[in-house]
Motif scaffolding. Structure first.
Motif, PDB file in Angstrom:
ATOM      1  N   VAL A 412       0.876  -1.173   0.000  1.00 30.02           N
ATOM      2  CA  VAL A 412       0.000   0.000   0.000  1.00 30.02           C
ATOM      3  C   VAL A 412       0.911   1.220   0.000  1.00 30.02           C
ATOM      4  N   GLY A 413       0.954   1.927  -1.126  1.00 27.63           N
ATOM      5  CA  GLY A 413       1.946   2.992  -1.253  1.00 27.63           C
ATOM      6  C   GLY A 413       3.328   2.371  -1.209  1.00 27.63           C
ATOM      7  N   SER A 414       4.116   2.741  -0.200  1.00 25.46           N
ATOM      8  CA  SER A 414       5.428   2.122  -0.012  1.00 25.46           C
ATOM      9  C   SER A 414       5.452   1.183   1.188  1.00 25.46           C
ATOM     10  N   ASP A 415       4.300   0.980   1.826  1.00 23.76           N
ATOM     11  CA  ASP A 415       4.208   0.066   2.966  1.00 23.76           C
ATOM     12  C   ASP A 415       4.019  -1.357   2.461  1.00 23.76           C
ATOM     13  N   VAL A 416       4.809  -2.293   2.969  1.00 25.82           N
ATOM     14  CA  VAL A 416       4.769  -3.684   2.518  1.00 25.82           C
ATOM     15  C   VAL A 416       4.442  -4.597   3.693  1.00 25.82           C
ATOM     16  N   SER A 417       3.447  -5.460   3.514  1.00 22.71           N
ATOM     17  CA  SER A 417       3.077  -6.464   4.512  1.00 22.71           C
ATOM     18  C   SER A 417       3.075  -7.832   3.846  1.00 22.71           C
ATOM     19  N   HIS A 418       3.303  -8.863   4.641  1.00 24.52           N
ATOM     20  CA  HIS A 418       3.328 -10.228   4.130  1.00 24.52           C
ATOM     21  C   HIS A 418       2.300 -11.067   4.881  1.00 24.52           C
TER      22      HIS A 418
END
Length: 439
Positions: A412-418
């Motif tokens: 999301v934008g530059s936020d990364v989740s796994h």
């Protein structure tokens, strides 16, 4: 009279026929043919048997194709709702965004321009990186020299922003940082630079090295305070630096202080008049005739009962008839920008637990859904880009229910989740009958 012995007449073809009840028919040629045919049949049967065994062996020994995971979601989309319309300043440069998510937008072209006292953000960043301040500690003492006192007097005569010092005065590292960041003492930036690197020139080299290391491509420092108009940067670069600096607790604490108490100068007030208004918690002002009015700001908003930090930068606001002060023009532009977008943040669950993000497939069965083991929620502005990609794990020839089969990456934008994807149901290994009958 001699009796003639009876001899049966040979039939044509050499066969002997006996007629009457109990008489057998003898065919010597057919018997010989049968004797010849029997071995051939045995050989043919054996060949068929060998071929069948070979077919079974080949089918059972043929490699079984691995299971595969087909991603049902590999998309680029945006958070729901209409993106906010930012109230950009009519002049200069500006950016605003969320740490971890990225910029909502930029304005003004991004050309390197003088940044005045915003240079002190990097000065503080380098000092705190070299000399970290643990919580509730003040750090080592810095002794003010006669040269420092003379520089103070010279800067004061030039009309610079200064903090009073005297020879022999001792400032802790914390007090020196407070004197530089709160009342914005140009002379204190020089004191810290010399204390850290031995000279201001050597310290400026550290500042430029730090700028390169964090990707501030449009930034160049010529001094530690920003009084030199050759110290230039862009709004986007200063946003990136401000986000990094705010990760340091001591920096974050200092820039939020409305006033400080110093050994010789006494009470010194924060020149950031926006502090405390509309949730603004810092960060740094700057103004010169060359730079105009500049402000890097941070503000807190509460979304879904959680605090969210907004960071923005305004550069190059020139005085107008309505706003004759560069600095207050920058503060006004920043407040308008913040007010135009600060209320539009939303908290969105991008991935729900149990969501089907893929499917395990195989040649011998219909497979299983790959479901999200956990959810992903973000706070951002409507219209923020969202990307979900699925990366399969290596799979054997069977899967148990709940076994991890893939990983989803949610950006999301530059936020990364796994997110781990588990098999919704078991997938058995291929049966013998399937292996024998496959083509």
């Amino acid at each position: 009279m001699r009796r003639r012995q009876f001899r049966p007449r040979a039939a044509s073809g050499g066969a002997v026929r006996l007629h009457g009840v109990g008489h057998a028919e003898f065919r010597p040629r057919a018997a010989r043919h049968a004797r010849k045919l029997r071995p051939r049949l045995l050989i043919a049967g054996a060949a068929v048997l060998v071929a069948a065994v070979a077919w079974v062996a080949v089918q059972l020994l043929r490699p079984v194709p691995p299971m595969a995971l087909a991603a049902s979601v590999t998309t680029v989309r945006v958070l729901p709702g209409a993106a906010p319309r930012a109230d950009w300043p009519g002049q200069g440069e500006a950016v605003i965004g969320l740490p971890g998510i990225g910029l909502l937008g930029t304005h003004g072209g991004g050309r390197p321009v003088p940044i005045a006292s915003l240079a002190k953000i990097m000065t503080a960043y380098v000092v705190l990186r070299e000399h970290p301040l643990p919580a509730d500690q003040s750090g080592p003492a810095i002794t003010v020299t006669a040269a420092d006192a003379a520089a103070y007097a010279s800067d004061q005569r030039q009309g610079q922003s200064v903090v009073k010092v005297q020879p022999g005065e001792k400032l802790t590292e914390l007090e020196a940082l407070e004197a530089m960041l709160v009342p914005s003492g140009n002379n204190i930036a020089s004191v810290l630079a010399t204390w850290d690197a031995g000279s201001e020139g050597a310290f400026v080299a550290k500042m430029n090295a730090a700028a390169r290391s964090i990707g501030l491509g449009g930034t160049r420092y010529a001094d530690a305070s920003g009084a030199d108009p050759a110290t230039v940067s862009t709004a986007s670069d200063q946003y990136r630096l401000t986000v990094r600096a705010l990760q340091i607790p001591a920096f974050r604490q200092i820039v939020a202080m409305p006033q400080v108490m110093l050994p010789v100068a006494g009470v010194a007030y924060n020149v950031n008049a926006a502090l405390g208004h509309d949730g603004i918690t810092g960060v740094k002002t700057g103004s010169t005739s060359e730079a105009g009015g500049c402000l890097a700001f941070a503000a807190i908003r509460t979304v879904a009962k959680r605090p969210v930090t907004i960071v923005g930068v305004v550069l190059g606001v020139q005085p107008t008839t309505a706003q004759p002060s560069e600095l207050y023009g920058a503060i006004s532009a920043a407040e308008n920008l913040l007010g135009s977008v600060g209320g539009d943040l939303e908290h969105v669950q991008v991935v729900t637990p149990g969501a089907v993000l893929g499917r395990v497939s195989s040649a011998w069965t219909s497979g299983s859904a790959a479901v999200a083991a956990t959810g992903v929620s973000v706070t951002a502005w409507p219209g923020t880009p969202v990307t979900v990609t699925v990366t399969p794990r290596p799979l054997a020839h069977s899967v148990s229910q709940g076994q991890p089969v893939a990983q989803a990456t949610v950006t999301v934008g530059s936020d990364v989740s796994h997110v781990t994807l588990d098999a919704g149901q078991a997938v058995p290994a291929p049966s013998v009958s399937w292996q024998l009958t496959r083509l």
